[in-house]
Scaffold this motif. Structure first.
Motif, PDB file in Angstrom:
ATOM      1  N   ASP A  68     -56.705  16.216  -5.618  1.00 40.47           N
ATOM      2  CA  ASP A  68     -56.066  15.409  -6.667  1.00 40.47           C
ATOM      3  C   ASP A  68     -54.921  14.606  -6.070  1.00 40.47           C
ATOM      4  OD1 ASP A  68     -57.621  16.228  -8.827  1.00 40.47           O
ATOM      5  OD2 ASP A  68     -56.285  17.894  -9.323  1.00 40.47           O
ATOM      6  N   THR A  69     -54.840  13.355  -6.481  1.00 34.02           N
ATOM      7  CA  THR A  69     -53.719  12.494  -6.115  1.00 34.02           C
ATOM      8  C   THR A  69     -53.055  12.035  -7.397  1.00 34.02           C
ATOM      9  OG1 THR A  69     -54.774  11.752  -4.078  1.00 34.02           O
ATOM     10  CG2 THR A  69     -53.029  10.351  -4.970  1.00 34.02           C
ATOM     11  N   ILE A  70     -51.737  12.184  -7.444  1.00 33.56           N
ATOM     12  CA  ILE A  70     -50.946  11.755  -8.588  1.00 33.56           C
ATOM     13  C   ILE A  70     -50.006  10.662  -8.102  1.00 33.56           C
ATOM     14  CG2 ILE A  70     -49.286  12.456 -10.349  1.00 33.56           C
ATOM     15  CD1 ILE A  70     -50.508  15.328 -10.063  1.00 33.56           C
ATOM     16  N   LEU A  71     -50.199   9.466  -8.645  1.00 28.33           N
ATOM     17  CA  LEU A  71     -49.407   8.300  -8.267  1.00 28.33           C
ATOM     18  C   LEU A  71     -48.248   8.172  -9.234  1.00 28.33           C
ATOM     19  CD1 LEU A  71     -52.387   5.823  -7.721  1.00 28.33           C
ATOM     20  CD2 LEU A  71     -51.303   7.340  -6.037  1.00 28.33           C
ATOM     21  N   LEU A  72     -47.035   8.140  -8.719  1.00 26.95           N
ATOM     22  CA  LEU A  72     -45.831   8.060  -9.527  1.00 26.95           C
ATOM     23  C   LEU A  72     -45.214   6.682  -9.368  1.00 26.95           C
ATOM     24  CD1 LEU A  72     -44.437  11.585  -8.580  1.00 26.95           C
ATOM     25  CD2 LEU A  72     -45.694  10.939 -10.650  1.00 26.95           C
ATOM     26  N   GLU A  73     -45.296   5.906 -10.437  1.00 28.48           N
ATOM     27  CA  GLU A  73     -44.811   4.520 -10.421  1.00 28.48           C
ATOM     28  C   GLU A  73     -43.577   4.385 -11.300  1.00 28.48           C
ATOM     29  OE1 GLU A  73     -48.284   2.683 -12.143  1.00 28.48           O
ATOM     30  OE2 GLU A  73     -49.090   2.231 -10.168  1.00 28.48           O
ATOM     31  N   GLY A  74     -42.812   3.352 -11.038  1.00 26.10           N
ATOM     32  CA  GLY A  74     -41.658   3.051 -11.863  1.00 26.10           C
ATOM     33  C   GLY A  74     -40.488   2.622 -10.996  1.00 26.10           C
ATOM     34  N   PRO A  75     -39.484   2.040 -11.625  1.00 25.76           N
ATOM     35  CA  PRO A  75     -38.324   1.572 -10.871  1.00 25.76           C
ATOM     36  C   PRO A  75     -37.486   2.727 -10.345  1.00 25.76           C
ATOM     37  CG  PRO A  75     -37.951   1.324 -13.231  1.00 25.76           C
ATOM     38  CD  PRO A  75     -39.377   1.771 -13.062  1.00 25.76           C
ATOM     39  N   ILE A  76     -36.564   2.415  -9.466  1.00 28.70           N
ATOM     40  CA  ILE A  76     -35.621   3.406  -8.955  1.00 28.70           C
ATOM     41  C   ILE A  76     -34.893   4.033 -10.145  1.00 28.70           C
ATOM     42  CG2 ILE A  76     -33.471   3.687  -7.657  1.00 28.70           C
ATOM     43  CD1 ILE A  76     -34.545   1.543  -5.724  1.00 28.70           C
TER      44      ILE A  76
END
Length: 154
Positions: A32-40
């Protein structure tokens, strides 16, 4: 097969972000790969730390891999790879880190996944964190059925 459904969760504070990380830790499997996106400052590292600590079953110092790029944790028979790709300048650099093998055999938490370019695993779970008032909002898409299905009913 990944799902195209999108789920939105309101995370009113850090405790809710950590709870999401712990919930995912109980569901994730090798590969499983969990991609965590979003600004600082959106809570990507907060979620990843809670995930790792829950999976390890103990309080553990979980430094941000901003400078090391990857931190690897042994959770029983499973490796957890926590990657922060912010400093990468080209998508092909992910192979120098060994992520290609990790995507197949480990649980991978990837901050700044846009740096992967076309190398995003097709069944990755994508979590986009954004500010929402005093808290955060998580938009969750994709993922293998055992992860994505966990959000179908809240």
């Amino acid at each position: 097969m990944p799902t195209d459904a999108a789920f939105t969760l309101d995370l009113p504070g850090p405790d809710a972000t950590e709870a999401l990380g712990r919930r995912l830790a109980g569901l994730a499997r090798p590969g499983d790969t969990i991609l965590l996106e979003g600004p600082i400052g959106a809570g990507k590292s907060c979620l990843a730390r809670a995930f790792i600590r829950a999976r390890l079953g103990r309080e553990e110092e979980v430094p941000s891999p901003t400078f090391t790029l990857v931190q690897v944790y042994e959770a029983g028979a499973v490796e957890i790879w926590h990657a922060d790709l912010y400093r990468l300048t080209h998508p092909d650099e992910v192979w120098e880190l060994g992520l290609d093998d990790a995507f197949e055999t480990a649980i991978c938490l990837v901050e700044w996944p846009d740096r992967l370019g076309a190398h995003v695993p097709p069944e990755a779970l994508r979590i986009r964190l954004d500010t929402a008032g005093e808290g955060r909002r998580a938009m969750i898409t994709g993922g293998r059925p055992h992860l994505a299905g966990a959000f179908a009913h809240g």
